[in-house]
Design a protein around this motif. Structure first.
Motif, PDB file in Angstrom:
ATOM      1  N   SER A 297       0.801  -1.218   0.000  1.00 58.79           N
ATOM      2  CA  SER A 297       0.000   0.000   0.000  1.00 58.79           C
ATOM      3  C   SER A 297       0.834   1.269   0.000  1.00 58.79           C
ATOM      4  N   ALA A 298       2.090   1.202   0.465  1.00 60.11           N
ATOM      5  CA  ALA A 298       2.991   2.359   0.396  1.00 60.11           C
ATOM      6  C   ALA A 298       3.761   2.354  -0.914  1.00 60.11           C
ATOM      7  N   SER A 347      -6.766   7.037   0.000  1.00 53.64           N
ATOM      8  CA  SER A 347      -6.923   6.090   1.105  1.00 53.64           C
ATOM      9  C   SER A 347      -5.944   6.404   2.222  1.00 53.64           C
ATOM     10  N   TYR A 348      -4.711   6.745   1.863  1.00 58.99           N
ATOM     11  CA  TYR A 348      -3.719   7.082   2.875  1.00 58.99           C
ATOM     12  C   TYR A 348      -4.111   8.353   3.624  1.00 58.99           C
ATOM     13  N   ARG A 351      -6.719   7.736   6.093  1.00 58.83           N
ATOM     14  CA  ARG A 351      -6.241   6.967   7.245  1.00 58.83           C
ATOM     15  C   ARG A 351      -5.530   7.833   8.263  1.00 58.83           C
ATOM     16  N   LEU A 418       1.636   0.887   4.289  1.00 61.87           N
ATOM     17  CA  LEU A 418       1.398   2.043   5.142  1.00 61.87           C
ATOM     18  C   LEU A 418       0.910   1.585   6.512  1.00 61.87           C
ATOM     19  N   ASP A 422      -1.395   5.974  12.044  1.00 58.76           N
ATOM     20  CA  ASP A 422      -0.257   6.863  11.893  1.00 58.76           C
ATOM     21  C   ASP A 422      -0.531   8.145  12.665  1.00 58.76           C
TER      22      ASP A 422
END
Length: 430
Positions: A297-298, A347-348, A351, A418, A422
């Motif tokens: 995902s990253a 999406s990141y 999140r 990811l 975070d």
């Protein structure tokens, strides 16, 4: 069902999102609204050019007015979205856009259709679209679990690309058959459908800060920008998107003239090339969740930007006849990159951003990314006029590819996936 989906990730993972009632309604309404925007994007300029006899400059002002609200209203929109119920705001925007669109056929019916009216409709609709877009991007994290954001954003992205693929064709065909004013009635109906589906969605309640705890409006307007500036990955993603937008729009400002004058393409061939180019986005949108899990995902963020880059050079290498396929392949490569990259970064962002700040962070992205659009168009036109179309397109292709450097030379390059938790749980006011 919504609360079970969010609170029970294992159970959610066994259930396809399209079978989740609230997501399906949200997805269906968004698809209808996207189709309406694409249809009106063709119908209104054709109405101005054919029915009202507008000049090229007058027609181009419709496009400028559609984009200008992003530059003027994105930051205030983010503040508003973080302080009101986003669903009610979206429903209001849909109904407002429907009413504005219906003003066009009504004016045509009574013989008072004018260019200033079209400008007002497009400009005001643009303001409502900015509000809707900022709110819509904050809703998905409340509908699905965080580990399914990529899947959910992929489904929504497929709808956008499908609308981009068929919307202009439908808009042009309907305008030719029944006229631009009647076609706009259909656009209004798509916004009504979107509003109805939003009213049927069961959206989990979200705690919002008390009025006494809110920061002053002037400080809140820039709070989203401050959060992005302090976040090393989001800052580089924003620089990447802005650079890519600048050169991509510069390319778009030249493509129609290039296809018609340099490649001798007919209007039908131009439409076919654009449709073929959209296929790349449709394919990657459908496979985005699988690709993200396979690559990471990253890692997928910088891979999506860097790998397709050489294919962009096929655009200036295209030739008349069968050589038009080179243009279509180059366009499909960019479409695939844009969809996969946008799904991953959205999406990141959803999140890692605190829920109470997501609207302002989204608005900050829109303000800067779309603020580069008019500058990119001016750059492309100036470069094409001074250097010629092919050399200008080479510069634009290399410039678009160079945007990947922002994410390749970032902490993302050493990460595979990811982290799920975070900055969302940290003190973002530091």
């Amino acid at each position: 069902m919504t609360e079970q989906l969010v609170s029970s990730p294992r159970r959610a993972a066994r259930t396809p999102l399209w079978r989740h009632r609230d997501f399906a309604l949200f997805w269906g309404g968004q698809t209808a609204g996207e189709l309406g925007i694409r249809v009106s994007g063709v119908a209104l300029p054709l109405l101005a050019a054919d029915t009202l006899g507008a000049t090229v400059l007058e027609v181009s002002l419709l496009t400028s007015l559609a984009w200008l609200p992003y530059l003027l209203f994105s930051l205030p929109a983010g503040l508003l979205v973080d302080r009101v119920d986003p669903r009610r705001l979206m429903v209001g925007c849909d109904l407002g856009r429907a009413a504005l669109m219906l003003a066009v056929p009504v004016a045509a019916l009574v013989g008072h259709l004018t260019l200033p009216l079209l400008y007002a409709v497009v400009g005001l609709s643009g303001v409502l679209t900015v509000l809707f877009t900022v709110a819509y991007k904050t809703v998905l994290p409340r509908l699905v679990a965080s580990e399914r954001l990529v899947e959910g954003n992929a489904r929504l992205s497929v709808s956008q690309d499908a609308a981009q693929l068929v919307g202009p064709t439908v808009g042009g065909a309907l305008t030719g058959l029944i006229g631009g004013a009647r076609t706009v009635v259909g656009t209004a109906l798509t916004f009504v459908v979107s509003a109805v589906t939003l009213l049927l969605v069961r959206l989990p309640a979200q705690e919002r800060p008390a009025a006494a705890a809110r920061v002053p409006a002037r400080a809140a307007l820039t709070e989203g920008l401050g959060f992005v500036r302090r976040h090393p990955i989001l800052l580089r993603i924003l620089a990447c998107v802005t650079t890519s937008n600048f050169f991509a729009v510069a390319t778009q400002s030249l493509e129609v003239v290039y296809l018609v004058r340099e490649l001798d393409a007919s209007p039908a061939m131009v439409g076919a090339v654009f449709s073929l180019g959209a296929v790349g986005g449709l394919v990657t949108g459908a496979l985005a969740d699988r690709i993200s899990r396979r690559i990471g995902s990253a890692r997928v963020i910088w891979v999506a930007m860097a790998v397709p880059g050489p294919l962009y050079l096929l655009v200036p290498l295209a030739r008349p006849g069968w050589g038009l396929l080179l243009y279509a392949v180059g366009l499909a490569a960019f479409s695939a990159n844009a969809v996969l990259f946008n799904i991953a970064i959205l999406s990141y962002r959803q999140r890692v951003t605190p829920p109470e700040l997501l609207g302002r962070v989204t608005a900050a992205f829109l303000w800067i990314c779309f603020g580069a659009v008019p500058l990119g168009a001016l750059f492309g036109g100036t470069l094409g006029s001074g250097w010629g179309l092919r050399p200008a397109l080479v510069v634009c292709a290399l410039g678009t590819w160079s945007a990947a450097l922002w994410v390749v030379c970032s902490p993302l390059r050493t990460m595979r996936d990811l982290p799920i938790d975070d900055v969302r749980t940290s003190d973002y006011h530091r």
